[in-house]
Design an enzyme around this catalytic site. Structure first.
Site, PDB file in Angstrom:
ATOM      1  N   GLY A   1      21.235  24.924  12.496  1.00 16.29           N
ATOM      2  CA  GLY A   1      22.337  24.176  11.888  1.00 16.29           C
ATOM      3  C   GLY A   1      22.720  24.778  10.542  1.00 16.29           C
ATOM      4  O   GLY A   1      23.284  24.094   9.682  1.00 16.29           O
ATOM      5  N   GLY A   2      22.458  26.064  10.379  1.00 17.92           N
ATOM      6  CA  GLY A   2      22.680  26.726   9.083  1.00 17.92           C
ATOM      7  C   GLY A   2      24.134  27.012   8.768  1.00 17.92           C
ATOM      8  O   GLY A   2      24.432  27.531   7.682  1.00 17.92           O
TER       9      GLY A   2
ATOM     10  N   ALA B   1      25.214  26.208  16.743  1.00 15.33           N
ATOM     11  CA  ALA B   1      26.069  26.109  17.935  1.00 15.33           C
ATOM     12  C   ALA B   1      27.551  26.155  17.577  1.00 15.33           C
ATOM     13  O   ALA B   1      28.396  26.230  18.465  1.00 15.33           O
ATOM     14  CB  ALA B   1      25.759  24.816  18.686  1.00 15.33           C
TER      15      ALA B   1
ATOM     16  N   THR C   1      16.892  11.414   7.457  1.00 13.16           N
ATOM     17  CA  THR C   1      17.870  10.635   6.688  1.00 13.16           C
ATOM     18  C   THR C   1      17.288   9.303   6.233  1.00 13.16           C
ATOM     19  O   THR C   1      16.419   8.745   6.907  1.00 13.16           O
ATOM     20  CB  THR C   1      19.119  10.372   7.565  1.00 13.16           C
ATOM     21  OG1 THR C   1      19.942   9.407   6.935  1.00 13.16           O
ATOM     22  CG2 THR C   1      18.756   9.841   8.948  1.00 13.16           C
ATOM     23  N   ASP C   2      17.818   8.791   5.148  1.00 11.77           N
ATOM     24  CA  ASP C   2      17.370   7.461   4.693  1.00 11.77           C
ATOM     25  C   ASP C   2      17.845   6.361   5.650  1.00 11.77           C
ATOM     26  O   ASP C   2      17.403   5.219   5.566  1.00 11.77           O
ATOM     27  CB  ASP C   2      17.850   7.167   3.264  1.00 11.77           C
ATOM     28  CG  ASP C   2      19.365   7.199   3.079  1.00 11.77           C
ATOM     29  OD1 ASP C   2      20.092   7.420   4.063  1.00 11.77           O
ATOM     30  OD2 ASP C   2      19.807   6.983   1.930  1.00 11.77           O
ATOM     31  N   GLU C   3      18.769   6.716   6.573  1.00 11.79           N
ATOM     32  CA  GLU C   3      19.259   5.702   7.524  1.00 11.79           C
ATOM     33  C   GLU C   3      18.166   5.242   8.480  1.00 11.79           C
ATOM     34  O   GLU C   3      18.329   4.222   9.147  1.00 11.79           O
ATOM     35  CB  GLU C   3      20.445   6.255   8.307  1.00 11.79           C
ATOM     36  CG  GLU C   3      21.595   6.621   7.411  1.00 11.79           C
ATOM     37  CD  GLU C   3      22.954   6.399   8.041  1.00 11.79           C
ATOM     38  OE1 GLU C   3      23.018   5.904   9.161  1.00 11.79           O
ATOM     39  OE2 GLU C   3      23.934   6.729   7.372  1.00 11.79           O
TER      40      GLU C   3
ATOM     41  N   TYR D   1      23.305   6.977  15.604  1.00  9.64           N
ATOM     42  CA  TYR D   1      22.935   8.189  14.859  1.00  9.64           C
ATOM     43  C   TYR D   1      21.553   8.015  14.221  1.00  9.64           C
ATOM     44  O   TYR D   1      20.661   8.854  14.386  1.00  9.64           O
ATOM     45  CB  TYR D   1      23.977   8.487  13.769  1.00  9.64           C
ATOM     46  CG  TYR D   1      23.442   9.347  12.656  1.00  9.64           C
ATOM     47  CD1 TYR D   1      23.173  10.690  12.864  1.00  9.64           C
ATOM     48  CD2 TYR D   1      23.170   8.800  11.393  1.00  9.64           C
ATOM     49  CE1 TYR D   1      22.635  11.476  11.845  1.00  9.64           C
ATOM     50  CE2 TYR D   1      22.647   9.587  10.380  1.00  9.64           C
ATOM     51  CZ  TYR D   1      22.377  10.918  10.612  1.00  9.64           C
ATOM     52  OH  TYR D   1      21.836  11.691   9.612  1.00  9.64           O
TER      53      TYR D   1
ATOM     54  N   LYS E   1      17.873   9.979  14.918  1.00 10.98           N
ATOM     55  CA  LYS E   1      17.107  10.688  13.889  1.00 10.98           C
ATOM     56  C   LYS E   1      15.698  10.104  13.762  1.00 10.98           C
ATOM     57  O   LYS E   1      14.729  10.840  13.555  1.00 10.98           O
ATOM     58  CB  LYS E   1      17.830  10.615  12.541  1.00 10.98           C
ATOM     59  CG  LYS E   1      19.154  11.341  12.480  1.00 10.98           C
ATOM     60  CD  LYS E   1      19.043  12.837  12.671  1.00 10.98           C
ATOM     61  CE  LYS E   1      18.556  13.583  11.440  1.00 10.98           C
ATOM     62  NZ  LYS E   1      18.544  15.049  11.646  1.00 10.98           N
TER      63      LYS E   1
ATOM     64  N   TYR F   1      36.064   0.595   4.130  1.00  9.56           N
ATOM     65  CA  TYR F   1      35.621  -0.305   5.191  1.00  9.56           C
ATOM     66  C   TYR F   1      35.299  -1.706   4.652  1.00  9.56           C
ATOM     67  O   TYR F   1      34.613  -1.845   3.625  1.00  9.56           O
ATOM     68  CB  TYR F   1      34.361   0.234   5.877  1.00  9.56           C
ATOM     69  CG  TYR F   1      34.575   1.492   6.704  1.00  9.56           C
ATOM     70  CD1 TYR F   1      35.846   1.929   7.061  1.00  9.56           C
ATOM     71  CD2 TYR F   1      33.478   2.236   7.138  1.00  9.56           C
ATOM     72  CE1 TYR F   1      36.025   3.074   7.827  1.00  9.56           C
ATOM     73  CE2 TYR F   1      33.654   3.383   7.909  1.00  9.56           C
ATOM     74  CZ  TYR F   1      34.929   3.800   8.241  1.00  9.56           C
ATOM     75  OH  TYR F   1      35.099   4.927   8.996  1.00  9.56           O
TER      76      TYR F   1
ATOM     77  N   ARG G   1      26.172   3.123  -1.467  1.00 11.40           N
ATOM     78  CA  ARG G   1      25.392   4.309  -1.116  1.00 11.40           C
ATOM     79  C   ARG G   1      24.949   4.963  -2.422  1.00 11.40           C
ATOM     80  O   ARG G   1      25.630   4.852  -3.444  1.00 11.40           O
ATOM     81  CB  ARG G   1      26.238   5.309  -0.318  1.00 11.40           C
ATOM     82  CG  ARG G   1      26.666   4.818   1.077  1.00 11.40           C
ATOM     83  CD  ARG G   1      25.479   4.677   2.006  1.00 11.40           C
ATOM     84  NE  ARG G   1      25.852   4.353   3.375  1.00 11.40           N
ATOM     85  CZ  ARG G   1      25.902   3.113   3.872  1.00 11.40           C
ATOM     86  NH1 ARG G   1      25.628   2.084   3.101  1.00 11.40           N
ATOM     87  NH2 ARG G   1      26.215   2.914   5.128  1.00 11.40           N
TER      88      ARG G   1
ATOM     89  N   HIS H   1      27.532  -2.148  10.061  1.00 12.16           N
ATOM     90  CA  HIS H   1      27.511  -1.413   8.787  1.00 12.16           C
ATOM     91  C   HIS H   1      26.254  -1.728   7.969  1.00 12.16           C
ATOM     92  O   HIS H   1      26.031  -2.879   7.597  1.00 12.16           O
ATOM     93  CB  HIS H   1      28.761  -1.811   7.992  1.00 12.16           C
ATOM     94  CG  HIS H   1      29.115  -0.889   6.892  1.00 12.16           C
ATOM     95  ND1 HIS H   1      30.312  -0.973   6.223  1.00 12.16           N
ATOM     96  CD2 HIS H   1      28.450   0.148   6.322  1.00 12.16           C
ATOM     97  CE1 HIS H   1      30.370  -0.040   5.294  1.00 12.16           C
ATOM     98  NE2 HIS H   1      29.235   0.651   5.331  1.00 12.16           N
TER      99      HIS H   1
HETATM  100  O1  DAU Z   1      22.406   8.284   3.982  1.00 19.28           O
HETATM  101  C1  DAU Z   1      22.367   9.558   4.578  1.00 19.28           C
HETATM  102  C2  DAU Z   1      23.467   9.622   5.582  1.00 19.28           C
HETATM  103  O2  DAU Z   1      24.681   9.619   4.848  1.00 19.28           O
HETATM  104  C3  DAU Z   1      23.409  10.850   6.491  1.00 19.28           C
HETATM  105  O3  DAU Z   1      22.247  10.808   7.259  1.00 19.28           O
HETATM  106  C4  DAU Z   1      24.616  10.874   7.404  1.00 19.28           C
HETATM  107  O4  DAU Z   1      24.602  12.047   8.196  1.00 19.28           O
HETATM  108  C5  DAU Z   1      25.870  10.848   6.561  1.00 19.28           C
HETATM  109  O5  DAU Z   1      27.000  10.792   7.393  1.00 19.28           O
HETATM  110  C6  DAU Z   1      25.858   9.650   5.610  1.00 19.28           C
HETATM  111  O6  DAU Z   1      25.993   8.422   6.371  1.00 19.28           O
HETATM  112  P1  DAU Z   1      26.924   7.226   5.845  1.00 19.28           P
HETATM  113  O7  DAU Z   1      27.288   6.413   6.996  1.00 19.28           O
HETATM  114  O8  DAU Z   1      26.292   6.557   4.691  1.00 19.28           O
HETATM  115  O9  DAU Z   1      28.140   8.109   5.281  1.00 19.28           O
HETATM  116  P2  DAU Z   1      29.715   7.952   5.385  1.00 19.28           P
HETATM  117  O10 DAU Z   1      30.301   9.004   4.533  1.00 19.28           O
HETATM  118  O11 DAU Z   1      30.184   7.850   6.785  1.00 19.28           O
HETATM  119  O12 DAU Z   1      29.957   6.517   4.709  1.00 19.28           O
HETATM  120  C7  DAU Z   1      29.510   6.239   3.405  1.00 19.28           C
HETATM  121  C8  DAU Z   1      29.939   4.820   3.029  1.00 19.28           C
HETATM  122  O13 DAU Z   1      31.363   4.777   2.945  1.00 19.28           O
HETATM  123  C9  DAU Z   1      29.558   3.780   4.051  1.00 19.28           C
HETATM  124  O14 DAU Z   1      29.253   2.567   3.372  1.00 19.28           O
HETATM  125  C10 DAU Z   1      30.813   3.605   4.894  1.00 19.28           C
HETATM  126  C11 DAU Z   1      31.924   3.833   3.870  1.00 19.28           C
HETATM  127  N1  DAU Z   1      33.147   4.453   4.425  1.00 19.28           N
HETATM  128  C12 DAU Z   1      33.039   5.564   5.185  1.00 19.28           C
HETATM  129  C13 DAU Z   1      34.151   6.180   5.708  1.00 19.28           C
HETATM  130  C14 DAU Z   1      34.024   7.426   6.545  1.00 19.28           C
HETATM  131  C15 DAU Z   1      34.394   3.899   4.142  1.00 19.28           C
HETATM  132  O15 DAU Z   1      34.493   2.880   3.417  1.00 19.28           O
HETATM  133  N2  DAU Z   1      35.497   4.503   4.643  1.00 19.28           N
HETATM  134  C16 DAU Z   1      35.440   5.612   5.423  1.00 19.28           C
HETATM  135  O16 DAU Z   1      36.488   6.103   5.876  1.00 19.28           O
END
Ligand code: DAU
Length: 337
Positions: free
Chosen positions: A8-9, A35, A124-126, A148, A152, A205, A212, A274
């Site tokens: 995944g580099g 890939a 991941t912390d998830e 997801y 993991k 959202y 985060r 969420h």
């Molecule tokens: O915490 C580590 C994780 O962080 C990684 O393992 C994941 O691969 C990575 O995608 C990320 O996951 P999140 O779900 O936390 O990241 P995301 O950028 O999708 O969303 C971050 C926050 O923002 C989450 O509370 C949802 C919100 N969000 C996200 C998107 C895409 C929005 O409010 N609007 C959006 O359009």
């Protein structure tokens, strides 16, 4: 010379890690196996060319022969290869199980056979699930809540079983929300930045209260390097910061930084299931001497500036039909249902 396989580099964190290793470990040869799916991009490694220390193999971690070829003669394996976007895992869960779980299975088998000396699974912390209060420590139960995160967590358990059963020197890192150069613009920060640059709404959202903790990608890379050098096999290491920022505030900060109207912030239907907060206790990796170098303001500024100065890179992605059809499905059509 040491040899390291980075799977995944050509992805976001993977390509930054390859760059980090080429700069900071002059005695290390790097083999990249990728890939080149939608988020893997050779352009992410463009400035790493021209060195004999880098070999690129185009292939899938589920393909045993390709993996054997890539791993032969390698001391260390770092696995970044994964489908990583939560919203896509909600739309299509099975496409996550294949690479994220079955792919890791193939890598572990090869690593065992070829007697690799260190196998680091980037997680991941998830895997901790939603953390309403307090901070997750590595011994907490895994409680993933979206496909997801579950894929993991499964991969971690499998990797851990190879340590226990076969003595494979497995290390695990659990990273927080990572941002910086070359992040595919589906993730929240690059999505907000690139939308703002194009005067498009920033979709927040729900009520925007989910938080985060953001970490700069170079800090994530230095943490992985630290764990490879001094981590104890069989252990997991949390990697993060405590800069907790809500979706609502993040959108506001991006608009302010780019001098765009506050009215571009738009509240849209929430993500299903969420997780409203992740929060890491990073005492274990700090005890190895790691600290993040960048505070939140600096990492935000640097990331915004990178997207401002790399328009051709993200414009090409955003113009691809794959990106546009995902965007339609995730934002336009979901909003109407
Ligand atoms: O915490 C580590 C994780 O962080 C990684 O393992 C994941 O691969 C990575 O995608 C990320 O996951 P999140 O779900 O936390 O990241 P995301 O950028 O999708 O969303 C971050 C926050 O923002 C989450 O509370 C949802 C919100 N969000 C996200 C998107 C895409 C929005 O409010 N609007 C959006 O359009």
């Amino acid at each position: 010379m040491d040899a390291m396989l980075v799977t995944g580099g050509a992805g976001f964190i993977g390509s930054n890690f390859v760059r980090y290793v080429l700069n900071c470990r002059p005695d290390t040869q790097v083999v990249v196996l990728d890939a080149l799916t939608y988020a893997g991009n050779l352009a992410n490694l463009e400035d790493c060319g021209g060195t004999e220390r880098l070999r690129f193999i185009h292939g899938d971690i589920r393909d045993r022969d390709t993996v054997d070829d890539a791993m032969r003669g390698v001391d260390t394996v770092v696995n970044f290869a994964a489908e990583s976007h939560v919203d896509r895992s909600i739309l299509d869960p099975s496409s996550f199980i294949e690479p994220n779980y079955n792919g890791v299975c193939v890598l572990l088998e090869a690593a065992r056979r070829l007697e690799v000396q260190r196998f680091l699974q980037v997680s991941t912390d998830e895997v901790y699930g939603h953390v309403p209060a307090g901070f997750s420590v590595e011994s907490d139960a895994l409680a993933p809540r979206n496909p997801y995160a579950a894929s993991k967590a499964g991969a971690e358990l499998l990797a851990q079983s190879y340590y226990t059963t076969y003595g494979l020197p497995v290390l695990i890192t659990r990273g927080g929300n990572t941002v910086g150069p070359y992040q595919y613009p589906e993730k929240v920060l690059p999505l907000f930045i690139t939308n703002a640059l194009e005067y498009k709404p920033l979709p927040v959202y729900g009520d925007g209260s989910a938080v985060r903790s953001y970490l700069y990608v170079e800090d994530h890379c230095s943490a992985i390097d630290r764990v490879l050098r001094s981590g104890e096999p069989g252990n997991a290491y949390n990697v993060g910061t405590n800069y907790e920022v809500s979706g609502r505030d993040l959108a506001g900060r991006v608009l302010e930084t780019l001098d765009r109207p506050a009215a571009l912030r738009e509240f849209v239907p929430d993500r299903s299931g969420h997780d409203l907060r992740y929060a890491l206790d990073c005492g274990r990796i700090r005890a190895l001497g790691w600290r993040p170098a960048l505070d939140f303001d600096t990492l935000l500024d640097r990331t915004v500036q990178w997207y401002v100065t790399h328009r051709p890179w993200w414009r090409e992605i955003r113009n691809e039909s794959g990106f546009r059809s995902y965007y339609r499905k995730q934002y336009d059509e979901r909003g109407q249902s």
